[in-house]
Design a protein around this motif. Sequence first.
Motif, PDB file in Angstrom:
ATOM      1  N   ALA A  12       0.822  -1.199   0.000  1.00  0.00           N
ATOM      2  CA  ALA A  12       0.000   0.000   0.000  1.00  0.00           C
ATOM      3  C   ALA A  12       0.857   1.250   0.000  1.00  0.00           C
ATOM      4  N   THR A  13       0.373   2.279  -0.676  1.00  0.00           N
ATOM      5  CA  THR A  13       1.064   3.559  -0.691  1.00  0.00           C
ATOM      6  C   THR A  13       0.114   4.639  -1.166  1.00  0.00           C
ATOM      7  N   VAL A  14       0.319   5.862  -0.676  1.00  0.00           N
ATOM      8  CA  VAL A  14      -0.496   6.981  -1.129  1.00  0.00           C
ATOM      9  C   VAL A  14       0.053   7.586  -2.402  1.00  0.00           C
ATOM     10  N   GLU A  15       1.231   7.199  -2.840  1.00  0.00           N
ATOM     11  CA  GLU A  15       1.850   7.829  -3.995  1.00  0.00           C
ATOM     12  C   GLU A  15       1.176   7.363  -5.287  1.00  0.00           C
ATOM     13  N   PRO A  16       0.759   8.304  -6.146  1.00  0.00           N
ATOM     14  CA  PRO A  16       0.124   7.895  -7.410  1.00  0.00           C
ATOM     15  C   PRO A  16       1.014   6.990  -8.244  1.00  0.00           C
ATOM     16  N   ARG A  17       2.344   7.180  -8.129  1.00  0.00           N
ATOM     17  CA  ARG A  17       3.248   6.397  -8.963  1.00  0.00           C
ATOM     18  C   ARG A  17       3.141   4.902  -8.688  1.00  0.00           C
ATOM     19  N   LYS A  18       2.718   4.513  -7.480  1.00  0.00           N
ATOM     20  CA  LYS A  18       2.694   3.092  -7.138  1.00  0.00           C
ATOM     21  C   LYS A  18       1.533   2.353  -7.782  1.00  0.00           C
ATOM     22  N   ASN A  19       0.501   3.089  -8.231  1.00  0.00           N
ATOM     23  CA  ASN A  19      -0.534   2.510  -9.087  1.00  0.00           C
ATOM     24  C   ASN A  19      -1.337   1.418  -8.392  1.00  0.00           C
ATOM     25  N   LEU A  20      -1.639   1.629  -7.121  1.00  0.00           N
ATOM     26  CA  LEU A  20      -2.436   0.644  -6.386  1.00  0.00           C
ATOM     27  C   LEU A  20      -3.830   0.487  -6.983  1.00  0.00           C
ATOM     28  N   ALA A  21      -4.316   1.516  -7.666  1.00  0.00           N
ATOM     29  CA  ALA A  21      -5.648   1.434  -8.268  1.00  0.00           C
ATOM     30  C   ALA A  21      -5.737   0.286  -9.269  1.00  0.00           C
ATOM     31  N   LEU A  22      -4.651   0.032 -10.024  1.00  0.00           N
ATOM     32  CA  LEU A  22      -4.674  -1.075 -10.981  1.00  0.00           C
ATOM     33  C   LEU A  22      -4.772  -2.411 -10.263  1.00  0.00           C
ATOM     34  N   THR A  39       6.668   3.094   9.757  1.00  0.00           N
ATOM     35  CA  THR A  39       6.264   2.078   8.797  1.00  0.00           C
ATOM     36  C   THR A  39       7.198   2.032   7.607  1.00  0.00           C
ATOM     37  N   ILE A  40       7.181   0.901   6.950  1.00  0.00           N
ATOM     38  CA  ILE A  40       7.962   0.742   5.729  1.00  0.00           C
ATOM     39  C   ILE A  40       7.202   1.328   4.548  1.00  0.00           C
ATOM     40  N   PHE A  41       5.890   1.083   4.511  1.00  0.00           N
ATOM     41  CA  PHE A  41       5.085   1.560   3.408  1.00  0.00           C
ATOM     42  C   PHE A  41       3.982   2.461   3.954  1.00  0.00           C
ATOM     43  N   ALA A  42       3.646   3.499   3.234  1.00  0.00           N
ATOM     44  CA  ALA A  42       2.666   4.465   3.707  1.00  0.00           C
ATOM     45  C   ALA A  42       1.245   3.916   3.587  1.00  0.00           C
ATOM     46  N   ALA A  43       0.286   4.658   4.138  1.00  0.00           N
ATOM     47  CA  ALA A  43      -1.116   4.231   4.134  1.00  0.00           C
ATOM     48  C   ALA A  43      -1.719   4.368   2.746  1.00  0.00           C
ATOM     49  N   SER A  44      -2.665   3.502   2.434  1.00  0.00           N
ATOM     50  CA  SER A  44      -3.395   3.595   1.172  1.00  0.00           C
ATOM     51  C   SER A  44      -4.848   3.895   1.458  1.00  0.00           C
ATOM     52  N   GLU A  45      -5.633   4.019   0.373  1.00  0.00           N
ATOM     53  CA  GLU A  45      -7.052   4.253   0.556  1.00  0.00           C
ATOM     54  C   GLU A  45      -7.716   3.047   1.200  1.00  0.00           C
ATOM     55  N   THR A  46      -8.842   3.278   1.834  1.00  0.00           N
ATOM     56  CA  THR A  46      -9.585   2.189   2.456  1.00  0.00           C
ATOM     57  C   THR A  46     -10.107   1.235   1.386  1.00  0.00           C
ATOM     58  N   VAL A  47      -9.996  -0.040   1.664  1.00  0.00           N
ATOM     59  CA  VAL A  47     -10.452  -1.068   0.731  1.00  0.00           C
ATOM     60  C   VAL A  47     -11.704  -1.719   1.300  1.00  0.00           C
ATOM     61  N   SER A  48     -12.772  -1.748   0.503  1.00  0.00           N
ATOM     62  CA  SER A  48     -14.039  -2.264   1.015  1.00  0.00           C
ATOM     63  C   SER A  48     -14.345  -3.672   0.524  1.00  0.00           C
ATOM     64  N   ASN A  49     -13.634  -4.160  -0.502  1.00  0.00           N
ATOM     65  CA  ASN A  49     -13.879  -5.474  -1.045  1.00  0.00           C
ATOM     66  C   ASN A  49     -13.712  -6.531   0.044  1.00  0.00           C
ATOM     67  N   ALA A  50     -14.700  -7.396   0.194  1.00  0.00           N
ATOM     68  CA  ALA A  50     -14.655  -8.408   1.253  1.00  0.00           C
ATOM     69  C   ALA A  50     -13.543  -9.413   1.052  1.00  0.00           C
TER      70      ALA A  50
END
Length: 347
Positions: free
Chosen positions: A180-190, A218-229
């Motif tokens: 997880a990361t808040v940085e757009p470059r990490k592309n967690l959305a994909l 922390t090693i990695f920053a916080a990401s957006e909340t994930v709601s998928n079960a």
Amino acid sequence: MSGGTAGVVVNARFRVGPQTGVQRVATELCRAIVPPLAEIVPDRDWGGARNHLWEQLVLPRRLHGAPLWSPCNTGPVAVAEQVVTIHDAAVLDHPEWFSPTFRRIYGILWPALARRVRRLVTVSKYSQERLAQVLDIPRDRIRVVYNGVGDAFHPVAPAQAEAVARRYGVEPGKYFATLATVEPRKNLALVHAGWAAAHGRLPADYRLLVIGGAGKSTIFAASETVSNAATIRAGFVPDDDLPALLGGSLGLLYPSRYEGFGLPVVEAMACGAPVVTTRLTSLGEVGGDAALYVDPDDVEGMAAHILALASSRDLRADLGARGIANAARFSWDTAATAMTEIFRDDL
């Protein structure tokens, strides 16, 4: 201060404040360099611009003429007898990813340092090329020293992988991992979109494990909340648990848009985990033929890789073996030797 290799002193501002990937690299290198380098550490974390002021105004006076290594992207412009490690050119290549203050500071510092210091160092050939272009300096002014993989990152015993995985609510061989990361470059959305497209075609107990938590330790920053079960947020994961979580996964999903090096890719490979990443920036250079590659906007491509890894033990075994061999190219001891040679040649 005590003496160090070739009398070089470390700009150890990284010892205070948040410990991100760049700070981890500096810590590993300082641990591997023998004999140890002397360090100058701020009295405390002053925060923001005041840390830069300490580096520019206080640090040069405390050197008493000693040569300096600044391992974390910045250094005092007043010190010419200096090697500066700049990990990537992202702030100049993609200023939209950074705050105006951050852009201004680095937009001033980097050109000044590039003109003045003895040597720049970076962590990949890709970064070498980009820094030479954006700073308008000859490429041979910049030496490449690849990052390494810590000894802790290796395949773990099945019993250990199972014990650690269960603490995070997953079972070995039934989950994919991502960072997880808040940085757009990490592309967690994909990752989330690819997982949403794939998980309905997977066994019902398969999960996506999102590793990372908030806070300066922390090693990695916080990401957006994930709601998928079918997705589990692991939160902050201690270093000791990472090899087991990576090695016990069906694969690491890391489709980054921009990396100076891409340390999580080779750390996961060293643990025997298959890796899905992109060919952008340094990632093809670092991943070699040991990764599966995906276009950074290709949701169906990410889903296809997820399904292929989940369904083929042979594919996972092949990528795991190739990944271990590829990760062996990168060692902190090798990096430390290369840095020592640079100090000897340039300071």
